[in-house]
Enzyme design. Structure first.
Site, PDB file in Angstrom:
ATOM      1  N   GLU A  76      44.058 -10.565   4.646  1.00  0.00           N
ATOM      2  CA  GLU A  76      44.726  -9.298   6.511  1.00  0.00           C
ATOM      3  C   GLU A  76      43.716  -9.808   7.920  1.00  0.00           C
ATOM      4  O   GLU A  76      42.833 -10.196   7.078  1.00  0.00           O
ATOM      5  CB  GLU A  76      44.124  -7.797   6.298  1.00  0.00           C
ATOM      6  CG  GLU A  76      45.061  -7.148   5.277  1.00  0.00           C
ATOM      7  CD  GLU A  76      44.220  -5.852   4.946  1.00  0.00           C
ATOM      8  OE1 GLU A  76      43.684  -4.982   5.524  1.00  0.00           O
ATOM      9  OE2 GLU A  76      44.621  -5.529   3.423  1.00  0.00           O
ATOM     10  N   HIS A 121      47.160  -0.833   6.906  1.00  0.00           N
ATOM     11  CA  HIS A 121      45.758  -0.019   6.245  1.00  0.00           C
ATOM     12  C   HIS A 121      45.034   1.112   6.533  1.00  0.00           C
ATOM     13  O   HIS A 121      44.030   1.041   7.586  1.00  0.00           O
ATOM     14  CB  HIS A 121      44.520  -1.520   6.083  1.00  0.00           C
ATOM     15  CG  HIS A 121      43.994  -0.998   5.103  1.00  0.00           C
ATOM     16  ND1 HIS A 121      43.288  -2.350   4.076  1.00  0.00           N
ATOM     17  CD2 HIS A 121      43.568  -0.026   4.154  1.00  0.00           C
ATOM     18  CE1 HIS A 121      42.312  -1.909   3.594  1.00  0.00           C
ATOM     19  NE2 HIS A 121      42.276  -0.681   3.539  1.00  0.00           N
ATOM     20  N   ARG A 178      43.834  -3.314  -2.777  1.00  0.00           N
ATOM     21  CA  ARG A 178      43.910  -3.939  -2.257  1.00  0.00           C
ATOM     22  C   ARG A 178      44.233  -4.665  -2.613  1.00  0.00           C
ATOM     23  O   ARG A 178      45.158  -5.016  -2.813  1.00  0.00           O
ATOM     24  CB  ARG A 178      41.952  -4.989  -1.932  1.00  0.00           C
ATOM     25  CG  ARG A 178      41.106  -4.092  -2.443  1.00  0.00           C
ATOM     26  CD  ARG A 178      40.576  -3.643  -1.092  1.00  0.00           C
ATOM     27  NE  ARG A 178      39.305  -3.468  -0.109  1.00  0.00           N
ATOM     28  CZ  ARG A 178      39.197  -1.773  -0.129  1.00  0.00           C
ATOM     29  NH1 ARG A 178      40.607  -1.397   0.361  1.00  0.00           N
ATOM     30  NH2 ARG A 178      38.473  -1.337   0.080  1.00  0.00           N
TER      31      ARG A 178
HETATM   32  C1  GLV Z   1      39.972   1.581   2.307  1.00  0.00           C
HETATM   33  O1  GLV Z   1      40.698   0.953   1.912  1.00  0.00           O
HETATM   34  C2  GLV Z   1      38.520   2.096   1.430  1.00  0.00           C
HETATM   35  O2  GLV Z   1      38.432   1.151   0.418  1.00  0.00           O
HETATM   36  O3  GLV Z   1      37.564   3.076   1.791  1.00  0.00           O
END
Ligand code: GLV
Length: 318
Positions: free
Chosen positions: A267, A285, A238
């Site tokens: 983001e 991402h 994250r």
């Molecule tokens: C992606 O970032 C997830 O948490 O699945």
């Protein structure tokens, strides 16, 4: 009459079909992600909510949802949901663990190699017609084989990254509040050290931990200053775990050698300075973004949703 559920986004048809057998679906339509006001209006008569990691499910939404039994997040991370508050209201929160472990570990490795061997830069170089012949010192990167990999967070994904590192004959260290058993340490060929030692001694540092109050800005100027000048930082967990401004500064001043990021503090915005630097690889991402895995995530979230609206404890309640 079937129970009613709200989906903040469309899903794969296979997952929609599964849900439709058990519930009446309403979708949000006000955008990607949808506006909070739309979720608040539509959640009122719903027993289930299926959302993505871009949807912030806070107290206000939970308060509007007087009939809600389950919030099924289509992601393994669930920092976008006020889990404590949901729990205090007797609402299950679920995630999608397991199905994306290998895919995310693969992407971690794609980033390690892309940064170390300067792949995006090399690709640009070739496309721009700059390749005029083999040169002894062209686009020199960092060796990966035999180096030290520091894994911060030795959960499922961290361990899958460690297994892949064995193919590169790396020395593996990890930091995690929970030590692996000695049997697991042997399996993953990994040795537990403090975060500080990991940062000081590793050639590659990769982050695999959840975002919470303890991990916010875990990597900031001080931690970056502990890292080797030739070190590479990878973040596929994250964004807010890394202080992005501090990272941009460290990369600009070459205090560390490079970074590979799949996630960002704000983001979808990316720190402007990062976009100007060649020693960072920036991905949008896509850690779990294989067709197979995203489908499995949607199906897992759908099953959790169905279990929750049926009053059962969902398999992946967090
Ligand atoms: C992606 O970032 C997830 O948490 O699945």
């Amino acid at each position: 009459m079937k129970p009613k559920v709200l989906l903040t986004h469309d899903l794969f048809p296979e997952a929609i079909e599964l849900i439709q057998k058990e519930a009446d679906i309403e979708f949000c339509t006000s955008g990607r992600p949808p506006q909070k006001s739309e979720i608040i209006t539509k959640i009122k008569n719903k027993q289930g909510l299926l959302c993505l990691l871009v949807d912030q499910i806070d107290k206000e939404i939970i308060d509007a949802a007087s009939r809600l039994k389950v919030i099924a997040n289509c992601a393994v991370g669930y920092n976008n949901i006020d889990v404590e508050y949901a729990r205090s209201k007797g609402i299950y929160v679920t995630n999608t663990p397991g199905v994306l472990t290998d895919t995310t570990a693969d992407l971690t490795w794609a980033l390690i190699l892309a940064v170390a061997r300067r792949l995006p830069e090399a690709d640009r170089f070739s496309r721009e017609g700059q390749f005029t012949g083999w040169q002894l010192d062209l686009l020199l990167g960092q060796e990966v084989t035999g180096k030290q990999l520091g894994i911060v967070g030795m959960g499922r994904i961290g361990r899958a990254v460690a297994l892949r590192a064995q193919g590169f004959q790396m020395k593996i260290v990890y930091s995690d509040p929970c030590p692996l058993s000695s049997e697991q340490e042997r399996k993953y060929q990994a040795h537990r050290v403090s975060l500080e030692e990991l940062l000081r001694t590793s050639d590659f540092v990769t982050l695999h931990l959840p975002l919470n109050a303890q991990t916010h800005h875990l990597i900031s100027s001080r931690e970056l200053s502990l890292m080797k000048k030739e070190a590479i930082l990878i973040n596929v967990s994250r964004g807010p775990i890394v202080d992005e401004k501090a990272l941009a500064e460290a990369l600009e001043k070459r205090e560390i050698w490079g970074a590979g990021l799949d996630v960002y503090e704000r983001e979808p915005q990316i720190e402007a300075k990062l976009k100007q630097l060649n020693n960072v690889v920036l991905l949008p991402h896509i850690g779990s973004a294989s067709r197979e895995t995203r489908l499995k995530m949607a199906l897992t979230a759908a099953k959790n949703l169905i279990q929750g609206i049926q009053g059962k404890k969902p398999a992946n309640a967090v």
